[in-house]
Write an enzyme that holds these catalytic residues in place. Structure first.
Site, PDB file in Angstrom:
ATOM      1  N   SER A  71       0.856  -1.184   0.000  1.00 34.23           N
ATOM      2  CA  SER A  71       0.000   0.000   0.000  1.00 34.23           C
ATOM      3  C   SER A  71       0.891   1.233   0.000  1.00 34.23           C
ATOM      4  O   SER A  71       1.943   1.248   0.645  1.00 34.23           O
ATOM      5  CB  SER A  71      -0.877  -0.008   1.248  1.00 34.23           C
TER       6      SER A  71
ATOM      7  N   LYS B 116       5.740   3.444   0.678  1.00 33.97           N
ATOM      8  CA  LYS B 116       5.235   2.143   0.257  1.00 33.97           C
ATOM      9  C   LYS B 116       5.386   1.168   1.416  1.00 33.97           C
ATOM     10  O   LYS B 116       6.486   0.956   1.915  1.00 33.97           O
ATOM     11  CB  LYS B 116       6.013   1.642  -0.965  1.00 33.97           C
TER      12      LYS B 116
ATOM     13  N   ASP C  28      10.176  -3.715 -16.074  1.00 32.17           N
ATOM     14  CA  ASP C  28       8.719  -3.537 -16.071  1.00 32.17           C
ATOM     15  C   ASP C  28       8.364  -2.133 -16.560  1.00 32.17           C
ATOM     16  O   ASP C  28       7.551  -1.434 -15.954  1.00 32.17           O
ATOM     17  CB  ASP C  28       8.161  -3.778 -14.668  1.00 32.17           C
TER      18      ASP C  28
END
Length: 546
Positions: free
Chosen positions: A27, A44, A141
């Site tokens: 989260s 985070k 990514d």
């Protein structure tokens, strides 16, 4: 599990928001220093046990994310790393907060941006990724979801959960992990991963993470220019990719035909299927299209005229109510099980993270920011309760009137005029004054709540998207909250919320409908938003005279 595990105590900062971002086991919340109101940064929180059990992420991989981010987080186009810490349950990473939001939320689906704007952001993307590679780190990514903007509109590369150290002390190593998003992944990642085999039945040797990143950067450039990806995935399952192979990068597909010759030359080099023949950063930086003059960029890659650039980007965002959604947009109406992190699920290969987010009060979303008068965002707190959740107000004297709402940035996408209101551009002093940090995937409605809910749920049902019951949609702090889970036009997971609230004006009351993306490509989320808006046009408030 997580309901029993409160966030760490004695943190060296104060949390000032609910969740602003979420993954399968993490989260992200906003925070401030313990005794000051600034700067606002992001934290985070990774639930370690949940990540290992459900995310199939090892403790070593979690530690690697922290280590590599701290190693490369000092470049102007990379989200800055500040600090990290942990307790027995949680690991946290404090980092720069990208106040400008998603870059691709501000790009029109199936249209893209001008060549100069695409060139500007490509320069910044290459600057950030080449810096990472110089440090021996591959991102693995690269996709729109991980390309954010600063408050001033500059590009910021984010999310290093799949990053790897491909070079250390002069020695390079190959990767074998299958990771990335199908439209952006390099073909050798599929062939060279641990669960892929060659024709002879032998396992592939692996792939070079740095060369895979260059391929992904090429796909991002393509999307910037045309507003769509060139294929679903670089495999035999995609006819677009097979066409690209057969024609040696000279595809007759309409999307490729939109590109200028110099860009095509660069893309063919960056997206050469043979990694050994693929352009290196040195060749990219000497290519004529890379070195071209750009009215928006200074000699050192900074933004020359942020107001003009933001204005041009916002003017491109348009919704045509007379144009029915295309077949490619409607493909997003199917459903599919999520891919798992190891690529051993029902799908061809994995997304970045499994689709099993923690359901917990600590993962509740921050109330999506409202659109206020005068075109300025109220998404940043103006009143802060230290030690608790921030409170927000618009700071405006009285309620907005219809004219002020019509001139807000979010309303320009519903007008037929190509130019923005002078009242907006003349008072703008920053990039964010034109392109606000809140998402533009929102509209206002003048119809009664019951009628609006019928229009939305009926349209979702026609698109074969599961719709919750009225009881599930209503209640709580919002008039209604519709959870959406589907596939986008490229068969990748797309999930989010449609949040409905009352918007009070001086002499009337409207409903504000916000589309809040939780997971997926921001450009695909905008395409989904446009589809629903066009199909629900009866309930969409349009500025007077449009």
């Amino acid at each position: 599990m997580s309901q029993l595990d409160p966030l760490p105590r004695d943190l060296p900062f104060r949390i000032i928001s609910k969740t602003i971002g979420r993954g399968a086991y993490a989260s992200i919340k906003k925070a401030i220093p313990p005794t000051d109101a600034n700067p606002v940064f992001a934290v985070k929180f990774i639930h370690k046990a949940y990540a290992v059990k459900r995310g199939k992420i090892s403790a070593k991989q979690i530690a690697m994310e922290v280590s590599l981010h701290s190693h490369i987080g000092q470049h102007p186009n990379v989200i800055e790393w500040f600090a990290s810490g942990e307790d027995p349950v949680w690991k946290w990473i404090a980092m720069e907060y990208a106040q400008g939001g998603d870059l691709f939320d501000k790009i029109e689906a199936d249209v893209g941006v001008s060549e100069d704007i695409a060139h500007f952001y490509f320069l910044q993307l290459i600057s950030g990724i080449s810096y990472m590679h110089a440090k021996g780190v591959g991102h693995r990514d690269i996709k729109p979801e991980n390309i954010l903007l600063s408050e001033t509109g500059n590009l910021k590369i984010a999310d290093f959960g799949l990053a790897t150290l491909f070079e250390y002390q002069g020695k390079q190593k190959l990767s074998s992990t299958m990771c990335g998003s199908p439209p952006y992944i390099a073909p050798e990642v599929i062939l060279g991963s641990g669960n892929a085999q060659t024709r002879g039945g032998m396992r592939a040797a692996g792939y070079a993470a740095n060369m895979a990143d260059i391929w992904s950067c090429g796909v991002v450039l393509f999307v910037l220019l045309v507003g769509n990806t060139p294929w679903d995935e670089p495999t035999s399952q995609s006819w677009e990719f097979q066409e690209y192979l057969k024609t040696d990068g000279r595809s007759s597909d309409d999307l490729w035909q939109k590109l200028p010759p110099d860009v095509l030359s660069l893309l063919r080099g960056m997206m050469n299927v043979d990694p050994k023949e693929r352009f290196t950063f040195e060749r990219i930086k000497h290519h004529p299209w890379y070195t071209r003059q750009n009215s928006f960029a200074t000699s050192d890659g900074k933004m020359r005229d942020p107001i003009a650039m933001a204005t041009q980007m916002l003017e491109t965002l348009k919704i045509d109510f007379n144009k029915e959604p295309s077949a490619s947009q409607r493909k997003s109406s199917q459903s599919q099980d999520a891919m798992d992190a190891d690529g051993d699920g029902v799908s061809r290969f994995s997304f970045t993270q499994p689709d099993t987010p923690i359901h917990d009060a600590m993962f509740d979303w921050e109330r999506p920011p409202r659109a206020y008068a005068s075109g300025f965002s109220a998404s940043q707190p103006t009143n802060i309760q230290y030690g608790g959740i921030c409170t927000m107000n618009n700071g405006a004297a009285g309620l907005p009137n219809a004219e002020e709402l019509d001139e807000a940035p979010t309303m320009s996408q519903f007008t037929t005029s190509q130019a923005l209101p002078l009242s907006l551009t003349q008072i703008a002093r920053r990039f964010g004054d034109i392109l606000p940090n809140y998402s533009l995937t929102r509209f206002f409605s003048h119809v009664p709540t019951e009628r609006l809910l019928f229009l939305l749920t009926d349209t979702l049902t026609k698109l074969n998207i599961a719709v919750p019951s009225v009881e599930q949609m209503q209640g709580g702090e919002h008039i209604a909250w519709i959870k959406v889970k589907t596939l986008d036009g490229r068969r990748c997971d797309l999930a989010g919320d449609i949040v409905i609230d009352t918007y009070s004006m001086e002499h009337a009351q409207l409903l504000e409908v916000r589309f809040v993306k939780i997971k997926g490509d921001p450009l695909e989320w905008r395409r989904f938003f446009k589809t629903l808006v066009v199909l629900c046009k009866e309930g969409v408030y349009v500025p007077d005279g449009q």
